[in-house]
Design a protein around this motif. Structure first.
Motif, PDB file in Angstrom:
ATOM      1  N   LEU A 163      12.983   1.075   5.257  1.00  0.00           N
ATOM      2  CA  LEU A 163      12.975  -0.348   6.019  1.00  0.00           C
ATOM      3  C   LEU A 163      14.146  -1.446   5.528  1.00  0.00           C
ATOM      4  O   LEU A 163      14.339  -2.235   5.860  1.00  0.00           O
ATOM      5  CB  LEU A 163      11.560  -0.990   5.951  1.00  0.00           C
ATOM      6  N   GLY A 164      14.569  -0.946   4.378  1.00  0.00           N
ATOM      7  CA  GLY A 164      15.809  -2.090   3.525  1.00  0.00           C
ATOM      8  C   GLY A 164      14.856  -3.235   2.841  1.00  0.00           C
ATOM      9  O   GLY A 164      15.779  -4.232   2.583  1.00  0.00           O
ATOM     10  N   HIS A 165      13.878  -2.896   2.485  1.00  0.00           N
ATOM     11  CA  HIS A 165      13.062  -4.119   1.837  1.00  0.00           C
ATOM     12  C   HIS A 165      13.389  -3.955   0.435  1.00  0.00           C
ATOM     13  O   HIS A 165      13.594  -2.662  -0.236  1.00  0.00           O
ATOM     14  CB  HIS A 165      11.620  -3.930   1.907  1.00  0.00           C
ATOM     15  N   ARG A 166      13.770  -4.874  -0.345  1.00  0.00           N
ATOM     16  CA  ARG A 166      14.379  -5.138  -1.586  1.00  0.00           C
ATOM     17  C   ARG A 166      13.485  -5.484  -2.626  1.00  0.00           C
ATOM     18  O   ARG A 166      13.480  -5.640  -3.959  1.00  0.00           O
ATOM     19  CB  ARG A 166      15.674  -5.925  -1.705  1.00  0.00           C
ATOM     20  N   VAL A 167      12.277  -6.818  -1.957  1.00  0.00           N
ATOM     21  CA  VAL A 167      11.405  -6.995  -2.990  1.00  0.00           C
ATOM     22  C   VAL A 167      10.031  -6.414  -2.559  1.00  0.00           C
ATOM     23  O   VAL A 167       9.596  -6.782  -1.400  1.00  0.00           O
ATOM     24  CB  VAL A 167      11.560  -8.639  -2.730  1.00  0.00           C
ATOM     25  N   LEU A 168       9.717  -5.375  -3.481  1.00  0.00           N
ATOM     26  CA  LEU A 168       8.424  -4.881  -2.858  1.00  0.00           C
ATOM     27  C   LEU A 168       7.308  -5.269  -3.701  1.00  0.00           C
ATOM     28  O   LEU A 168       7.114  -5.688  -4.677  1.00  0.00           O
ATOM     29  CB  LEU A 168       8.444  -3.317  -3.349  1.00  0.00           C
ATOM     30  N   PHE A 169       6.031  -5.795  -2.946  1.00  0.00           N
ATOM     31  CA  PHE A 169       4.848  -6.076  -3.077  1.00  0.00           C
ATOM     32  C   PHE A 169       3.963  -5.013  -3.351  1.00  0.00           C
ATOM     33  O   PHE A 169       3.871  -4.415  -2.216  1.00  0.00           O
ATOM     34  CB  PHE A 169       4.401  -7.562  -2.400  1.00  0.00           C
ATOM     35  N   LEU A 170       3.168  -4.808  -4.587  1.00  0.00           N
ATOM     36  CA  LEU A 170       2.256  -3.786  -4.580  1.00  0.00           C
ATOM     37  C   LEU A 170       0.764  -4.224  -4.860  1.00  0.00           C
ATOM     38  O   LEU A 170       0.795  -4.831  -6.113  1.00  0.00           O
ATOM     39  CB  LEU A 170       2.723  -2.763  -5.514  1.00  0.00           C
ATOM     40  N   ASP A 171       0.146  -4.270  -4.016  1.00  0.00           N
ATOM     41  CA  ASP A 171      -1.421  -4.485  -4.133  1.00  0.00           C
ATOM     42  C   ASP A 171      -2.307  -3.486  -4.878  1.00  0.00           C
ATOM     43  O   ASP A 171      -2.478  -2.661  -4.292  1.00  0.00           O
ATOM     44  CB  ASP A 171      -2.022  -4.945  -2.720  1.00  0.00           C
ATOM     45  N   GLU A 172      -2.500  -3.847  -6.133  1.00  0.00           N
ATOM     46  CA  GLU A 172      -3.492  -3.030  -6.874  1.00  0.00           C
ATOM     47  C   GLU A 172      -2.932  -1.587  -6.731  1.00  0.00           C
ATOM     48  O   GLU A 172      -3.708  -0.674  -6.297  1.00  0.00           O
ATOM     49  CB  GLU A 172      -4.895  -3.074  -6.589  1.00  0.00           C
ATOM     50  N   PRO A 173      -1.611  -1.213  -6.888  1.00  0.00           N
ATOM     51  CA  PRO A 173      -0.934  -0.025  -6.739  1.00  0.00           C
ATOM     52  C   PRO A 173      -1.613   1.281  -7.333  1.00  0.00           C
ATOM     53  O   PRO A 173      -1.815   2.417  -6.756  1.00  0.00           O
ATOM     54  CB  PRO A 173       0.361   0.042  -7.119  1.00  0.00           C
ATOM     55  N   THR A 174      -2.305   0.989  -8.516  1.00  0.00           N
ATOM     56  CA  THR A 174      -2.736   2.258  -9.120  1.00  0.00           C
ATOM     57  C   THR A 174      -4.171   2.408  -9.287  1.00  0.00           C
ATOM     58  O   THR A 174      -4.866   3.249 -10.078  1.00  0.00           O
ATOM     59  CB  THR A 174      -2.367   2.014 -10.637  1.00  0.00           C
ATOM     60  N   SER A 175      -5.026   1.871  -8.241  1.00  0.00           N
ATOM     61  CA  SER A 175      -6.323   1.968  -8.155  1.00  0.00           C
ATOM     62  C   SER A 175      -6.753   2.997  -7.853  1.00  0.00           C
ATOM     63  O   SER A 175      -7.882   3.608  -8.122  1.00  0.00           O
ATOM     64  CB  SER A 175      -7.073   0.569  -7.534  1.00  0.00           C
TER      65      SER A 175
END
Lengths: 519, 306
Positions: A163-175
């Motif tokens: 989608l062309g996003h360059r700042v990725l926010f990950l919410d508790e990605p490893t849960s």
């Protein structure tokens, strides 16, 4: 579609962001500075405000006060679309992929510029070309429903990049990932960030993840930023933990090993239970839990733990095999549960262990309301006795005071958890099945729960502890078994448990895992 | 072969399948679309009746069967849109709303249809596929309802759209996981309303195929529960439009069993044989919902069927 190699990520700053939910201050004047190419960890306990902060920065939640500055310009983010236009996007804790579609179909449909009539050969070629440049392996033709959690997480990240996003926010990605999957994913993201192609903001409460993968950390406590620093060698786990909880975290001492083998209270033989979502059935050849013993069940969620617990609690029928309690076939009805003094703290307790629209007080006494002193001999319920019992049970784990008359569904998740714990972890419990008992509790309350489990064990209670928290399992369990695709693939003594071996077994590498366990 | 003889029964069944399949096909395509979007409309029987009545009325009033079809589609769309709007309200049960649509549709059709019970309206011109044959039985079996041809095109078109069109994938996404679809920027309620409306229009056209093709006419017994059976048919077809076509032909043939056997002189148990389509429905519901594999294709949001 731009390639992931072009424009560097923008700098994203929050200045004095604040957000309330009713009377609760979720975020109180928080500052954050995400520099291009950094991996920025937002560290905090449940309810510390880290997810609220992240949501404000991707337009999923409006801040009450404060500014958001992207590359030096003030911006207003009213909708995720606004964030998308600036190259900011979020990978949610709960996957936002359509299960019945393939990976490729999901990726194309997510694009705002998807063509009306899709040429799949062309789209596939374009995606393959894109993936050559990105170190994330995904199978575009696979149906999302058939993917493991780690694969879905990779697809989500690829979607953000596409989608062309360059700042990725990950919410508790490893849960929902095994330790190895988590390391692999965060390692790849760190590599992309180090190359200056993206910035990553991840919310987490796992200290080792921050130390291994982040370049910066911002610690939140009760909605406030309490620390903000680049990660260097001077910052260790103890420092982070102290920042996170405000003091050194309370520790629960490992229970002393018991000398004599007690009889098996729960005994499972050749058990076969069909799985909820299809897939391989639960197939356990032998599993015993003795009096005075805590047996931990490790595994990535969705590997049959739920069905095992449901079978033990009578919520799911057993296809084959035997579940014995005290050497008698287990019939999970009310009379047997009372005779065996059985307690259960299932996952999603609001859905599985309460009547959501009934009052908290009524829910607290569900195990005892039909006995003296609450029930009279004619079967009438004495409200005063009910209230007194409920009050006593609520006090055990400090359930929100004054809520006894409210429908339990209106309470916070943490309070529901405490209420169910108060009801099930009573002194005379002799057999306990507990799933993630400390989930959603703050550090202090979690330590209380763990101490309570150890106390019950000391009085001869048999405990089957199903948990996604390896540290909890390693600290508390006399024995640990690992479930993968419905089977027990590893069994080890708690004192000899090795995180690496457990993690490999959770990912299904049982051969390697047992070889390591033998060493 | 100069005499149909042994061929009489299969020929009658094939003819029956082709004749009776059309309403099943349209209603099931409409229901398939509605259910793919995550809604269920148990009121299609009512929409079928409204469609049949308004098609006949409009054709009678204007003298054109095509105006009848347009009227049926419009009436069906209105009923579908009403159902869609009801379902998008919070805490409204889709099944209860559908039952209301069923009762409402039946009432409207019976009330407004009173004046049409006697008259004759123009008929849709048949497609004479059997013109090559000298046998009247063959020729009659292959007199096709033109709407069937439209339905066949539609079935393949819908399958292609579900596979290759953005809008088709959007319907599937919305029906399988509303939260994920929302996260993708799709409009869940809007998509479902459109799907339910279009589904209603198709069910309405199904009604037109009942009242505007041989034998033409409007009566209150015109549908005989075909709308309800079409719902079972969607499950049998595992939510695939082209399999809906096959299932519609099968149901049509089952419906033709009793008259065909009667015509062949085996009329002893004709009342029982008239049960064939209903027995088929029941068999499908039992086998279709007890095997996990048969539920493949079930839209994830359609929890009411689980």
């Amino acid at each position: 579609m731009t390639s992931a190699g072009l424009d560097p990520p923008p700098r994203v700053e929050a200045r004095g962001l604040a957000r309330r939910f009713g009377p609760v201050i979720a975020l109180d004047a928080a500052d954050l500075d995400v520099r291009p190419g950094s991996v920025h960890a937002l560290l905090g306990e449940n309810g510390a405000g880290k997810s609220t902060l992240a949501k404000c920065l991707v337009g999923a939640l409006a801040a009450d006060r404060g500014r958001i500055v992207v590359d030096g310009r003030d911006v207003t983010l009213r909708h995720p679309r606004d964030a998308h236009a600036l190259g900011l996007g979020m990978v949610w804790q709960h996957f936002s992929l359509v299960p019945c579609l393939t990976v490729l179909e999901n990726l194309v449909l997510a694009r705002p510029d998807a063509p009306r009539w899709i040429d799949w050969r062309h789209e596939r070629a374009a995606l393959d070309a894109f993936l050559e440049d990105v170190p994330l392996r995904i199978d575009p033709g696979a149906r999302v429903a058939d993917l493991a959690a780690g694969e879905k997480q990779r697809v989500e990240v690829v979607r953000q990049l596409r989608l062309g996003h360059r700042v990725l926010f990950l919410d508790e990605p490893t849960s929902v990932l095994t330790p190895q999957e988590a390391d692999a994913l965060l390692g790849r993201l760190r590599a992309l960030a180090d190359a200056g192609r993206i910035s990553v903001v991840l919310t987490t409460h796992k200290l080792d993840e921050v130390i291994a993968h982040a370049t910066h950390v911002t610690v939140l406590r009760r909605g406030r930023v309490v620390a903000d620093a680049p990660l260097d060698r001077t910052i260790d786990a103890a420092t982070l933990a102290t920042w996170m909880v405000g003091h050194a975290p309370p520790s629960v001492a490992r229970p002393a090993p018991r000398d004599a083998r007690q009889p098996a209270r729960l005994s499972i033989r050749a058990l076969r239970v069909a799985r909820a979502a299809g897939g391989p059935p639960v197939a356990i050849d032998a599993l015993d839990v003795h009096a005075g013993e805590i047996v931990g069940v490790a595994g990535v969620s969705g590997n049959g733990q739920r069905e095992l617990v449901e079978a033990l609690c009578g919520q799911r029928s057993v296809d084959q095999g035997a579940i014995d309690v005290d050497a008698r076939p287990w019939r999970a009805d009310r009379a047997s549960m009372r005779a065996a003094r059985f307690g259960c703290v299932p996952e999603s307790p609001l859905a599985n262990a309460t009547a959501p629209d009934m009052a908290l007080a009524d829910n607290l006494v569900l195990r005892v309301f039909d006995r003296a002193p609450i029930a009279s001999r004619t079967g009438r319920v004495r409200r005063d006795a009910l209230r007194a019992s409920a009050q006593a049970l609520a006090a055990r784990f400090a359930v929100q005071s004054g809520a006894l008359g409210r429908a339990i569904a209106t309470l916070s998740g943490g309070n529901v958890q405490r209420a169910v714990l108060g009801r099930e972890l009573v002194d005379d419990t002799r057999l306990l099945v507990a799933v993630n008992p400390a989930f959603g509790l703050d550090v202090g309350a979690a330590a209380d729960v763990r101490r309570r489990l150890v106390e019950l064990r000391a009085t001869g209670c048999a405990v089957l502890l199903v948990s996604e928290d390896l540290d909890e399992l390693i600290t508390l369990s006399d024995r640990i078994v690992v479930m993968f695709e419905g089977r027990v693939v590893l069994s080890t003594l708690g004192v000899e448990a090795d995180r690496q071996a457990l993690g490999l077994a959770m990912a299904g590498h049982s051969a390697i895992a047992s070889a390591r366990a033998d060493n | 072969m100069s005499d149909p003889g042994l061929w009489a029964l299969p020929l009658a069944l094939a003819g029956g399948a082709l004749r009776a399949a059309t309403p099943y096909l349209f209603v099931s395509l409409g229901e398939c679309l509605t259910e793919k979007s995550g809604r269920i409309n148990v009121g299609v029987e009512g929409i079928l009746l409204v469609g049949a009545m308004s098609a006949f009325g409009a054709a009678w009033a204007t003298g054109s069967p095509w105006a009848g079809i347009a009227a049926a589609a419009a009436a069906g769309a209105a009923m579908g849109a009403l159902h869609g709007a009801l379902c998008s309200l919070a805490r409204v049960s889709h099944v209860a709303a559908g039952v209301a649509i069923l009762v409402l549709g039946t009432g409207i059709a019976f009330f407004a249809g009173k004046p049409f019970i006697e008259p004759q309206a123009p008929t849709l011109p048949a497609i004479e596929l059997g013109a090559w044959s000298s046998h009247p039985a063959v020729a009659s079996a292959l007199r096709l309802n033109p709407l069937l041809a439209l339905g066949v095109v539609l079935a393949f078109g819908m399958r292609a759209a579900f596979r290759r069109a953005r809008v088709g994938l959007a319907v599937i996404a919305v029906g399988d996981d509303a939260a994920a679809a929302t996260a993708m920027g799709l409009h869940v309620d809007r998509t479902r309303l459109a799907a339910t409306t279009l589904g209603g229009a198709l069910a309405g056209i199904g009604g037109a195929s009942l009242s505007l093709f041989h034998p033409t006419g409007w009566s209150e017994a015109i549908s005989g529960g075909q709308g309800l059976m079409a719902m079972a048919l969607v499950i049998f077809a595992r939510w695939d439009p082209v399999r809906c076509l096959g299932a519609a032909l099968l149901f049509g043939a089952a419906g033709a069993l009793a008259p065909a056997l009667q015509a062949a002189g085996h009329g002893h148990a004709w009342q029982l044989l008239h049960l064939a389509p209903h027995a088929l429905t029941l068999a499908i519901l039992v086998t279709g919902t007890t095997r996990a594999r048969a539920m493949r294709g079930l839209p994830g949001e359609l929890a009411v069927l689980r």
